[in-house]
Motif scaffolding. Structure first.
Motif, PDB file in Angstrom:
ATOM      1  N   PRO A 150       1.010  -1.259  -0.199  1.00  0.00           N
ATOM      2  CA  PRO A 150      -0.032   0.079   0.144  1.00  0.00           C
ATOM      3  C   PRO A 150       0.926   1.465   0.158  1.00  0.00           C
ATOM      4  O   PRO A 150       0.771   2.226  -1.009  1.00  0.00           O
ATOM      5  CB  PRO A 150      -0.582   0.099   1.485  1.00  0.00           C
ATOM      6  CG  PRO A 150      -0.888  -1.964   1.794  1.00  0.00           C
ATOM      7  CD  PRO A 150       0.443  -2.465   0.688  1.00  0.00           C
ATOM      8  N   PHE A 174      -0.036   4.385  -2.769  1.00  0.00           N
ATOM      9  CA  PHE A 174      -0.343   5.469  -2.538  1.00  0.00           C
ATOM     10  C   PHE A 174       1.343   6.227  -2.995  1.00  0.00           C
ATOM     11  O   PHE A 174       0.844   7.525  -3.217  1.00  0.00           O
ATOM     12  CB  PHE A 174       0.249   5.020  -0.624  1.00  0.00           C
ATOM     13  CG  PHE A 174      -0.757   6.555  -0.070  1.00  0.00           C
ATOM     14  CD1 PHE A 174      -1.979   7.131  -0.266  1.00  0.00           C
ATOM     15  CD2 PHE A 174       0.905   8.068   0.413  1.00  0.00           C
ATOM     16  CE1 PHE A 174      -1.999   7.851   0.026  1.00  0.00           C
ATOM     17  CE2 PHE A 174       0.447   9.031   0.551  1.00  0.00           C
ATOM     18  CZ  PHE A 174      -1.319   9.441   0.500  1.00  0.00           C
ATOM     19  N   SER A 219       0.474   6.988  -6.906  1.00  0.00           N
ATOM     20  CA  SER A 219      -0.832   7.755  -6.964  1.00  0.00           C
ATOM     21  C   SER A 219      -0.821   9.094  -6.650  1.00  0.00           C
ATOM     22  O   SER A 219      -0.963  10.206  -7.591  1.00  0.00           O
ATOM     23  CB  SER A 219      -2.259   7.199  -5.622  1.00  0.00           C
ATOM     24  OG  SER A 219      -2.261   5.882  -6.505  1.00  0.00           O
ATOM     25  N   ASN A 237      -8.961   6.868   6.424  1.00  0.00           N
ATOM     26  CA  ASN A 237      -8.356   7.843   6.072  1.00  0.00           C
ATOM     27  C   ASN A 237      -8.300   7.650   3.912  1.00  0.00           C
ATOM     28  O   ASN A 237      -7.498   8.758   3.563  1.00  0.00           O
ATOM     29  CB  ASN A 237      -6.792   7.980   6.064  1.00  0.00           C
ATOM     30  CG  ASN A 237      -6.794   8.984   7.710  1.00  0.00           C
ATOM     31  OD1 ASN A 237      -8.045   9.487   7.944  1.00  0.00           O
ATOM     32  ND2 ASN A 237      -6.888   8.041   8.654  1.00  0.00           N
ATOM     33  N   GLY A 238      -7.970   6.400   3.958  1.00  0.00           N
ATOM     34  CA  GLY A 238      -7.629   5.855   2.821  1.00  0.00           C
ATOM     35  C   GLY A 238      -8.674   7.044   1.484  1.00  0.00           C
ATOM     36  O   GLY A 238      -8.822   7.448   0.841  1.00  0.00           O
ATOM     37  N   VAL A 282      -8.461  10.596   1.379  1.00  0.00           N
ATOM     38  CA  VAL A 282      -8.045  11.271   0.214  1.00  0.00           C
ATOM     39  C   VAL A 282      -8.663  11.217  -0.808  1.00  0.00           C
ATOM     40  O   VAL A 282      -8.163  12.108  -2.191  1.00  0.00           O
ATOM     41  CB  VAL A 282      -6.551  10.310   0.826  1.00  0.00           C
ATOM     42  CG1 VAL A 282      -5.828  10.315  -0.306  1.00  0.00           C
ATOM     43  CG2 VAL A 282      -6.442  10.445   1.873  1.00  0.00           C
ATOM     44  N   ILE A 301      -3.759  12.645   3.846  1.00  0.00           N
ATOM     45  CA  ILE A 301      -2.461  12.095   3.357  1.00  0.00           C
ATOM     46  C   ILE A 301      -2.086  12.083   4.600  1.00  0.00           C
ATOM     47  O   ILE A 301      -1.425  10.684   4.613  1.00  0.00           O
ATOM     48  CB  ILE A 301      -1.738  12.903   2.133  1.00  0.00           C
ATOM     49  CG1 ILE A 301      -2.592  12.843   0.888  1.00  0.00           C
ATOM     50  CG2 ILE A 301      -0.141  12.487   2.674  1.00  0.00           C
ATOM     51  CD1 ILE A 301      -2.139  13.558  -0.363  1.00  0.00           C
ATOM     52  N   ARG A 324      -2.809   8.830   6.586  1.00  0.00           N
ATOM     53  CA  ARG A 324      -2.884   7.658   5.807  1.00  0.00           C
ATOM     54  C   ARG A 324      -1.351   6.670   5.781  1.00  0.00           C
ATOM     55  O   ARG A 324      -1.309   5.776   5.716  1.00  0.00           O
ATOM     56  CB  ARG A 324      -3.281   8.090   4.175  1.00  0.00           C
ATOM     57  CG  ARG A 324      -3.150   7.233   3.725  1.00  0.00           C
ATOM     58  CD  ARG A 324      -4.066   5.445   3.922  1.00  0.00           C
ATOM     59  NE  ARG A 324      -3.847   4.966   2.927  1.00  0.00           N
ATOM     60  CZ  ARG A 324      -4.755   3.230   3.515  1.00  0.00           C
ATOM     61  NH1 ARG A 324      -5.108   3.038   4.113  1.00  0.00           N
ATOM     62  NH2 ARG A 324      -4.595   3.059   2.464  1.00  0.00           N
ATOM     63  N   GLU A 335      -0.785   5.381   8.386  1.00  0.00           N
ATOM     64  CA  GLU A 335      -1.772   4.250   9.014  1.00  0.00           C
ATOM     65  C   GLU A 335      -0.232   3.293   8.519  1.00  0.00           C
ATOM     66  O   GLU A 335      -0.312   2.303   8.591  1.00  0.00           O
ATOM     67  CB  GLU A 335      -2.771   4.310   8.193  1.00  0.00           C
ATOM     68  CG  GLU A 335      -3.819   5.260   9.317  1.00  0.00           C
ATOM     69  CD  GLU A 335      -4.766   5.239   8.253  1.00  0.00           C
ATOM     70  OE1 GLU A 335      -6.211   5.854   9.422  1.00  0.00           O
ATOM     71  OE2 GLU A 335      -5.161   4.850   7.201  1.00  0.00           O
ATOM     72  N   ILE A 336      -0.080   3.407   6.882  1.00  0.00           N
ATOM     73  CA  ILE A 336       0.666   2.486   6.371  1.00  0.00           C
ATOM     74  C   ILE A 336       2.046   2.631   6.209  1.00  0.00           C
ATOM     75  O   ILE A 336       2.453   1.385   6.137  1.00  0.00           O
ATOM     76  CB  ILE A 336      -0.197   2.400   4.580  1.00  0.00           C
ATOM     77  CG1 ILE A 336       0.754   4.198   4.172  1.00  0.00           C
ATOM     78  CG2 ILE A 336      -0.673   2.790   4.487  1.00  0.00           C
ATOM     79  CD1 ILE A 336       0.689   4.406   2.835  1.00  0.00           C
ATOM     80  N   PHE A 368      -6.075   7.576  -6.396  1.00  0.00           N
ATOM     81  CA  PHE A 368      -6.521   6.733  -5.006  1.00  0.00           C
ATOM     82  C   PHE A 368      -7.046   6.073  -4.616  1.00  0.00           C
ATOM     83  O   PHE A 368      -7.237   5.370  -3.860  1.00  0.00           O
ATOM     84  CB  PHE A 368      -6.703   8.088  -3.670  1.00  0.00           C
ATOM     85  CG  PHE A 368      -5.576   9.184  -4.064  1.00  0.00           C
ATOM     86  CD1 PHE A 368      -4.652   8.429  -3.862  1.00  0.00           C
ATOM     87  CD2 PHE A 368      -5.510  10.227  -4.577  1.00  0.00           C
ATOM     88  CE1 PHE A 368      -3.004   9.478  -2.900  1.00  0.00           C
ATOM     89  CE2 PHE A 368      -3.630  11.463  -4.356  1.00  0.00           C
ATOM     90  CZ  PHE A 368      -3.066  11.253  -3.646  1.00  0.00           C
ATOM     91  N   LEU A 414      -7.465   1.439  -3.333  1.00  0.00           N
ATOM     92  CA  LEU A 414      -8.051   1.100  -2.123  1.00  0.00           C
ATOM     93  C   LEU A 414      -8.962  -0.912  -2.336  1.00  0.00           C
ATOM     94  O   LEU A 414      -8.898  -0.574  -1.549  1.00  0.00           O
ATOM     95  CB  LEU A 414      -9.192   2.203  -1.102  1.00  0.00           C
ATOM     96  CG  LEU A 414      -8.292   3.447  -1.129  1.00  0.00           C
ATOM     97  CD1 LEU A 414      -9.187   4.010  -1.086  1.00  0.00           C
ATOM     98  CD2 LEU A 414      -7.485   2.803  -0.223  1.00  0.00           C
TER      99      LEU A 414
END
Length: 432
Positions: free
Chosen positions: A238, A242, A245, A302-303, A306, A347, A350, A353-354, A409, A413
């Motif tokens: 991811p 991300f 993108s 959050n994804g 975005v 962003i 996110r 998170e990742i 974006f 997902l």
């Protein structure tokens, strides 16, 4: 347990005031850079360089700086020193109108140095926030911080624009930049009051490798593979999707920046007061937006936030096709501020998170570097397009580019898309 929550409350409090004084300094300087460039008779190419040179310097310094910072367990004092250095460029700007030659190029260099240094600070700050603000608090805490920085920035921008127009040139700019530097010193003081858990706990053993959390014996000093290993990231697919993108979207976003500036200060002849009102319009849009976008992030993730914010911001170039006066521009920037607030906030969250805690600073530095690659070429490409085709065609192409980036974006997902990329990566032997 009570002591733990007291530290968290104090960190939230100091982080809020740090943001408020950052907003004061920022809004005393950056909204007026474009107008100052116009007063210095900047050309189309120089408007583009005002965006491209900072991005180029950012690319050159961000990743090496992050790798160097990663060698230090206690980074807070180093970052505080960088904040002082970065904001010192505010103060140096007061001498630009007094130079006998190359005023615009001096402005471009100082803005570039400021942005490059500020990006290093931003990378370190984001990594620290991932540590000191727990996941469950982030959307609420940063929405509150962004709301107050928006309010303060709005008031400061209005007062600064009014004052600059009423003082003789260049005294108004010099006074605003000087006060901005003073505010930055207070910002630094509040930053130093933050408590970083990893810096308050002594390590069990010295880390000769400079990598937090790994014993020195696990990474031989003179092993070439171990040195190369410092550049490896403990991230999953991811993160790479991300970043890809983001590069697509940011290119179309950043390509329009110098065009917007030129339309405001050259075509519509905006004064500093008009620029202040325009900045306020964007700040009001952001102020209204932070809580709705945070609510959406809590509900949808959050994804998806975005994607939603990026898509709404993609409408901006289409709106700018009709730009008869600054009243309409203020309305467009109000809508743009609403969308930008959601995009930047989502962003940021996110990424936290990742990206895993181990290696977070390097991963954020790599994302920042990749995003700045487009910022080098996008403004130049945008101004070249603006000079080559009709204004309507230029804005339409940039708007379509943003829509495509926003859709990217969303697509990444979908589990099916992630699965397809994982299969391709396995076949090519790439990291998952």
């Amino acid at each position: 347990m009570e002591a733990k929550y007291k530290v968290l409350r104090d960190n939230i409090h100091h982080n809020l005031w740090n943001g408020i004084f950052w907003a004061i300094g920022f809004n005393l300087v950056t909204p007026f850079i474009g107008v100052l460039a116009a007063r210095l008779n900047a050309t189309n190419s120089e408007y583009a360089l005002l965006s491209s040179v900072p991005a180029l310097l950012t690319i050159l310094v961000t990743l090496p700086a992050a790798l160097i910072l990663g060698r230090f367990r206690k980074q807070k004092r180093i970052i505080a020193g960088l904040i002082v250095l970065c904001r010192f460029f505010y103060f140096l700007l007061i001498f630009v109108p007094l130079l006998p030659v190359s005023k615009v190029m001096a402005l471009i260099v100082l803005v570039g140095l400021y942005n490059a240094t500020n990006t290093i600070i931003s990378v370190a700050y984001q990594s620290m926030m991932g540590e000191i603000i727990p996941l469950g608090y982030r959307n609420k805490v940063f929405a509150q911080r962004n709301m107050w920085t928006g309010v303060c920035g709005m008031i400061v921008a209005l007062v600064a624009g009014w004052g600059i127009d009423r003082l003789t040139y260049p005294l108004g700019y010099q006074l605003a930049f000087s006060v901005g530097f003073i505010a930055a010193m207070v910002e630094t003081w509040y930053f130093m009051k933050l408590k970083i858990p990893s810096e308050d706990i002594e390590p069990d053993a010295p880390h000769a490798s400079g990598t937090i959390g790994e014993p020195a014996s696990s990474l031989p000093k003179n092993n070439f593979k171990s040195r190369i290993g410092r550049f490896k990231l403990n991230v999953q697919l991811p993160f790479y999707l991300f970043c890809g993108s983001a590069v697509i979207y940011l290119f179309a976003w950043q390509a329009a920046w110098p065009i917007f500036t030129k339309i405001k200060v050259d075509t519509l002849q905006a004064t500093n007061m008009m620029i202040s009102i325009d900045a306020i319009a964007g700040a009001v849009g952001s102020l209204i937006a932070f809580r709705p976008w945070a609510f959406m992030a809590d509900r949808k993730g959050n994804g998806f936030t975005v994607f939603g914010s990026a898509l709404s911001l993609a409408l901006s170039p289409f709106l700018w096709i009709y730009a008869p006066n600054m009243i309409w521009i203020c309305f467009y920037d109000f809508l743009g501020g609403f969308s930008t607030a959601g995009l930047t906030q989502a962003i940021f969250n996110r990424l936290l998170e990742i990206v895993p805690e181990q290696g977070r600073q390097r991963a954020i530095a790599i994302y920042t570097t990749l995003s700045q690659v487009s910022a080098v070429f996008a403004p130049i490409a945008g101004m070249a397009m603006y000079s080559s085709v009709s204004y309507t065609a230029c804005m339409s192409v940039l708007g379509i580019g943003r829509v495509i980036g926003a859709v990217c974006f969303l697509i990444i997902l979908f589990p099916a898309v992630a699965g397809w990329f994982q299969q391709m990566h396995r076949q090519k032997g790439l990291p998952r």
